[in-house]
Design an enzyme around this catalytic site. Structure first.
Site, PDB file in Angstrom:
ATOM      1  N   ALA A   1       0.950  -1.145  -0.035  1.00  0.00           N
ATOM      2  CA  ALA A   1       0.036  -0.189   0.110  1.00  0.00           C
ATOM      3  C   ALA A   1       0.784   1.289  -0.178  1.00  0.00           C
ATOM      4  O   ALA A   1       0.592   2.229  -0.765  1.00  0.00           O
ATOM      5  CB  ALA A   1      -0.879   0.077   1.062  1.00  0.00           C
ATOM      6  N   HIS A   2       1.942   1.134   0.790  1.00  0.00           N
ATOM      7  CA  HIS A   2       2.706   2.449   0.651  1.00  0.00           C
ATOM      8  C   HIS A   2       3.416   2.676  -0.755  1.00  0.00           C
ATOM      9  O   HIS A   2       3.730   3.655  -1.136  1.00  0.00           O
ATOM     10  CB  HIS A   2       4.140   2.298   1.638  1.00  0.00           C
ATOM     11  N   LEU A   3       3.821   1.454  -1.454  1.00  0.00           N
ATOM     12  CA  LEU A   3       4.220   1.472  -2.520  1.00  0.00           C
ATOM     13  C   LEU A   3       3.319   2.148  -3.746  1.00  0.00           C
ATOM     14  O   LEU A   3       3.760   3.112  -4.563  1.00  0.00           O
ATOM     15  CB  LEU A   3       4.833   0.080  -3.175  1.00  0.00           C
TER      16      LEU A   3
END
Lengths: 200, 291
Positions: free
Chosen positions: A36-38
């Site tokens: 999700a960060h990516l």
């Protein structure tokens, strides 16, 4: 010191916190791990926005177990923190771009995250690792879920309404304090001593 | 039907493993909490124990990371289920994922999460089979979380470094694990056997009953020594520097190649989850919740 924070948390309240303080969060907490960060950062590079606003909210390093109840509503089964160190490679950029107030996880984070916390007014709150049912108790409602199909249950964005979610120990504050790093440095010293003194 | 019986038992073992932490671990952590000086360590231990309690009472997974599923099976010569055992355990894993529920933790690098805890190419769940005398089946379920699996360590030491080198490497590995794998830890060490075998020995070492020392007194002494030294690292509960760092250390040893000294260190978080059942050929099931 014990603090009860409400999201969106004003920056001065965040800057008031010190490493070692206990915090509880009420309001919006969004789960986000590696994928999700990516994805959120990729969207930003393309000039697009993620489906949820992280600003002033809690970002929870967590891949929960979720289940649909008989009425088809999502409910939390277990939702403890995952190892935050994996997010160290992009957490600083994430904080800079999306300006969350509290990063929630376990195991602590490193220099890059600590620097971003200092610059942009964010703290790291350590929740007891493995205490997934204690954490679930503070989650009152599953407001939304995004990217479930694409990233799967542990990696997608779950948007939770939380009430007095905690206790978390502030281990990274905005004043340069980093409790886990301090302990890590002492452990490294002891390690060297123990290795040196080890007998055959 | 023996297949159904083994499948049902395997599902039950996964449920017990995920929801009930063996009582002796809980009692030891409770004892250590009372010895802990400092409010941070004490409160972290209290959170763990309260969480374990909620899990047991509500039959819910104590941790959201219900791990990658592994089964260790000892199949007796006369046990009626043999080549189909793997298929049955795969089915049990899928069922447990829905019924317990477990978090889907099997990721296909090309297609994403399989959603079932099963895949790819028949490698997950991990199944170890041993052939043994008798006509029963001993089955252990051991789901292991990613956080503490990520801090496993492996090294092929120069044999000249000897046991001193082995012990130094274990200290280095646990220090490196630090706060990352949810301490206090259980530490399994495998020495010898080869690059793969030492890791398997280390994983097996975790399953030796709590605080039971190696029958070889020389190995037992190494375990005692490491238990003391690793706690002197001062990692503390959750890596916050207070309370216990390591709950137990087990060492398993095999012969080594003259030119090799393989060492594996497999680390478990405080939630060393496992459950064991024995099933007789006639279908009688006995479950050991604490083994």
């Amino acid at each position: 010191m014990e603090h009860h924070l409400k999201t969106p948390v004003p920056e001065e309240e965040i800057r008031n916190l010190r490493a070692g303080d206990l915090i509880y969060v009420t309001g919006t907490v969004v789960t986000a791990r590696d994928e999700a960060h990516l994805k959120a950062l990729e969207l930003n590079e393309k000039g697009e926005a993620p489906p949820v606003d992280f600003k002033g909210n809690g970002v929870f390093h967590c891949g929960p177990i979720m289940q649909k109840d008989d009425g088809g509503e999502w409910r939390v089964v277990a939702a403890g923190p995952t190892t935050s160190a994996r997010m160290e490679i992009f957490q600083d950029e994430f904080i800079k771009v999306y300006r969350p107030s509290v990063i929630i996880g376990k195991g602590g984070m490193g220099k890059r995250t600590a620097k971003a916390c200092r610059e942009y007014g964010c703290v790291y709150g350590a929740f007891t690792g493995g205490a997934a049912l204690l954490a679930a108790r503070g989650i009152k409602k599953v407001r939304d879920v995004f990217w479930l199909e694409e990233l799967g249950m542990p990696e997608c964005l779950w948007v939770y309404d939380v009430e007095d979610f905690g206790p978390m120990i502030v281990t990274i504050d905005t004043h340069g304090g980093n409790l886990t790093a301090d302990v890590g440095a002492r452990v490294a010293e002891r390690r060297d001593q123990l290795i040196e003194e080890m007998e055959g | 039907m023996i297949e159904k019986m083994v499948e049902d038992t395997a599902v039950e073992l996964l449920r017990i493993a995920a929801t009930e932490l063996p009582v002796e671990y809980v009692e030891e952590m409770d004892r250590l909490m009372r010895e802990t000086e400092g409010s941070v360590g004490t409160s972290q231990m209290a959170n763990i124990l309260e969480n374990v309690n909620i899990a047991r009472e509500g039959s819910k997974p104590m941790c959201q990371d219900t791990g990658v599923v592994a089964f260790m099976a000892k199949v007796g010569d006369g046990f009626p289920l043999r080549s189909k055992l793997k298929e049955v355990l795969v089915e049990a894993t899928k069922r447990a994922t829905k019924e317990v529920p477990l978090r889907p933790n099997a990721v296909d690098m090309f297609k994403g999460n399989t959603g079932s805890n099963v895949g790819l190419n028949g490698h997950v769940p991990i199944i170890y089979v041993d052939m043994v005398p008798g006509d029963g089946l001993e089955l252990v379920a051991m789901p292991k979380g990613g956080g503490s699996s990520n801090v496993a360590a492996h090294r092929m030491l120069k044999p000249g470094l000897g046991l001193r080198g082995v012990k130094q490497f274990v200290v280095e590995a646990v220090a490196q694990a630090g706060s990352l794998g949810c301490p206090p830890y259980f530490v399994g060490v495998g020495i010898g056997g080869g690059e793969d075998a030492c890791m398997k020995l280390a994983k097996d070492a975790l399953l030796r009953p709590f605080k039971v020392r190696s029958p070889d007194h020389r190995v037992a002494e190494i375990e005692e020594e490491l238990l003391v030294k690793l706690n002197e690292l001062g990692i503390g509960v959750m890596g916050l520097g207070e309370g216990p760092s390591v709950l137990d250390v087990h060492v398993e040893m095999a012969a080594r190649h003259p030119a090799s000294l393989p060492v594996g260190v497999v680390i478990s978080c405080w939630g060393l989850r496992h459950a064991k059942a024995t099933i007789s050929a006639a279908g009688k099931v006995e479950i050991d919740r604490n083994a």
